[in-house]
Write a protein that holds these residues in place. Sequence first.
Motif, PDB file in Angstrom:
ATOM      1  N   MET A 112      20.742 -35.999 100.010  1.00  0.00           N
ATOM      2  CA  MET A 112      20.775 -34.754 100.567  1.00  0.00           C
ATOM      3  C   MET A 112      19.883 -34.582 101.679  1.00  0.00           C
ATOM      4  O   MET A 112      19.788 -33.802 102.530  1.00  0.00           O
ATOM      5  CB  MET A 112      20.115 -33.983  99.354  1.00  0.00           C
ATOM      6  N   SER A 113      18.902 -35.529 101.704  1.00  0.00           N
ATOM      7  CA  SER A 113      17.923 -35.385 102.838  1.00  0.00           C
ATOM      8  C   SER A 113      18.537 -36.024 104.209  1.00  0.00           C
ATOM      9  O   SER A 113      18.676 -35.540 105.235  1.00  0.00           O
ATOM     10  CB  SER A 113      16.754 -36.296 102.659  1.00  0.00           C
ATOM     11  N   ILE A 120      14.231 -51.003 103.051  1.00  0.00           N
ATOM     12  CA  ILE A 120      13.262 -50.238 104.081  1.00  0.00           C
ATOM     13  C   ILE A 120      12.751 -49.047 103.377  1.00  0.00           C
ATOM     14  O   ILE A 120      11.421 -48.653 103.195  1.00  0.00           O
ATOM     15  CB  ILE A 120      14.008 -49.949 105.512  1.00  0.00           C
ATOM     16  N   THR A 121      13.672 -48.084 102.978  1.00  0.00           N
ATOM     17  CA  THR A 121      13.396 -46.626 102.684  1.00  0.00           C
ATOM     18  C   THR A 121      12.495 -46.509 101.151  1.00  0.00           C
ATOM     19  O   THR A 121      11.345 -46.034 101.010  1.00  0.00           O
ATOM     20  CB  THR A 121      14.510 -45.882 102.904  1.00  0.00           C
ATOM     21  N   LEU A 122      13.288 -47.270 100.440  1.00  0.00           N
ATOM     22  CA  LEU A 122      12.739 -47.372  98.997  1.00  0.00           C
ATOM     23  C   LEU A 122      11.571 -47.869  98.761  1.00  0.00           C
ATOM     24  O   LEU A 122      10.493 -47.341  98.074  1.00  0.00           O
ATOM     25  CB  LEU A 122      13.959 -48.027  98.083  1.00  0.00           C
ATOM     26  N   LEU A 169      14.578 -40.604  87.696  1.00  0.00           N
ATOM     27  CA  LEU A 169      14.227 -41.248  88.970  1.00  0.00           C
ATOM     28  C   LEU A 169      15.477 -42.248  89.280  1.00  0.00           C
ATOM     29  O   LEU A 169      15.622 -42.387  90.350  1.00  0.00           O
ATOM     30  CB  LEU A 169      13.069 -42.127  88.625  1.00  0.00           C
ATOM     31  N   VAL A 170      16.090 -42.932  88.349  1.00  0.00           N
ATOM     32  CA  VAL A 170      17.234 -43.615  88.651  1.00  0.00           C
ATOM     33  C   VAL A 170      18.347 -42.545  89.397  1.00  0.00           C
ATOM     34  O   VAL A 170      19.103 -42.910  90.388  1.00  0.00           O
ATOM     35  CB  VAL A 170      17.870 -44.316  87.612  1.00  0.00           C
ATOM     36  N   LEU A 171      18.829 -41.511  88.818  1.00  0.00           N
ATOM     37  CA  LEU A 171      19.519 -40.528  89.348  1.00  0.00           C
ATOM     38  C   LEU A 171      18.679 -39.834  90.378  1.00  0.00           C
ATOM     39  O   LEU A 171      19.849 -39.270  91.486  1.00  0.00           O
ATOM     40  CB  LEU A 171      19.973 -39.713  88.150  1.00  0.00           C
ATOM     41  N   GLY A 172      17.924 -39.516  90.470  1.00  0.00           N
ATOM     42  CA  GLY A 172      17.293 -38.275  91.285  1.00  0.00           C
ATOM     43  C   GLY A 172      16.806 -38.804  92.552  1.00  0.00           C
ATOM     44  O   GLY A 172      17.156 -38.349  93.913  1.00  0.00           O
ATOM     45  N   VAL A 173      16.385 -40.152  92.752  1.00  0.00           N
ATOM     46  CA  VAL A 173      16.067 -40.659  93.767  1.00  0.00           C
ATOM     47  C   VAL A 173      17.153 -40.854  95.001  1.00  0.00           C
ATOM     48  O   VAL A 173      17.033 -40.614  96.287  1.00  0.00           O
ATOM     49  CB  VAL A 173      15.404 -42.049  93.907  1.00  0.00           C
ATOM     50  N   PRO A 174      18.201 -41.519  94.390  1.00  0.00           N
ATOM     51  CA  PRO A 174      19.325 -41.653  95.479  1.00  0.00           C
ATOM     52  C   PRO A 174      20.095 -40.249  95.891  1.00  0.00           C
ATOM     53  O   PRO A 174      20.479 -40.107  97.080  1.00  0.00           O
ATOM     54  CB  PRO A 174      20.396 -42.518  94.629  1.00  0.00           C
TER      55      PRO A 174
END
Length: 297
Positions: free
Chosen positions: A120-121, A208-210, A110-115
Amino acid sequence: MSKSLLSAGSTQVDPHGTARPVRRRKPLSVRAYKWFRVGALTVVVLALLAPLAWLFASSLKTNVDIYDATKTIVFTPTLENYVNVITRNNYFVYIFNSFWVAFVSTVLSLVLGVPAAYAMSRFTMQRSALVVLMARVIPGISLLVPWYYVFSNMRMVGGFTVLILSHMFVALPLIVYIMMSYFDSMPLELEESAQVDGLTPIGAFQKITLPLSVGGMATAGILAFIFSWNNFMFALVLSGAHTKTLPVAIFDFVSYASIDWGGLMAAATVVTVPIMVIALFTQKYIVSGMTAGATKG
């Protein structure tokens, strides 16, 4: 006026002059579809619950009762299998090993994948997204031999580190793939408004986003945890005597000459129940996260 009820549009008038609404029967096709839907749902539920019921019932039987077809439903329950699994086979250690590997691999992913998914989005990194998709498609078993060769030369086989890294190989692409869809469904105007108010792009992401993506992170984290908890192949090859996880420990009930079916069913129940409880209490996050992006226009 006749004594029979008289029809007047959508109402009926009785002999006393009182108007009553007409109850219209639903068309035959609608009723048939309703019964078909109920029947299909019943069949699916029974097909899913029957193996679990048989698993739990078998865990309360002796090996003799399991082989006896006359005691399929009516039998004398016993807890000997659970006593054997939990106390004599030291399964609390295996439960801790499975939880530790699943928890750490999920948190790091999660720490690496969410950012990474956010980048990418928002920046349309299509090539990176394609690499993530390829990592999701590649079967993990094709990497076991290279992993074992590399990690054995590094003297890491048998430790928690190699198990966590191997589980992250599947958990990280899964989390990135889910979170990309989640971020794509979130309006960009929210971040732009935050930046107008003085926040930096990183600050807008953090404040905001997180917070708005908690449902997606819960979904991705739960699915990654379930995968790691149930994983057998990686742990069988890369774990050691002190890092053995529950799925590998279950395999100990299968010997060359015989199978301890009672112990095997009790151990499988011990593995299954925690995941079912987690899924039961977190189903709303799974549904909200899985449907993220479905209404993207």
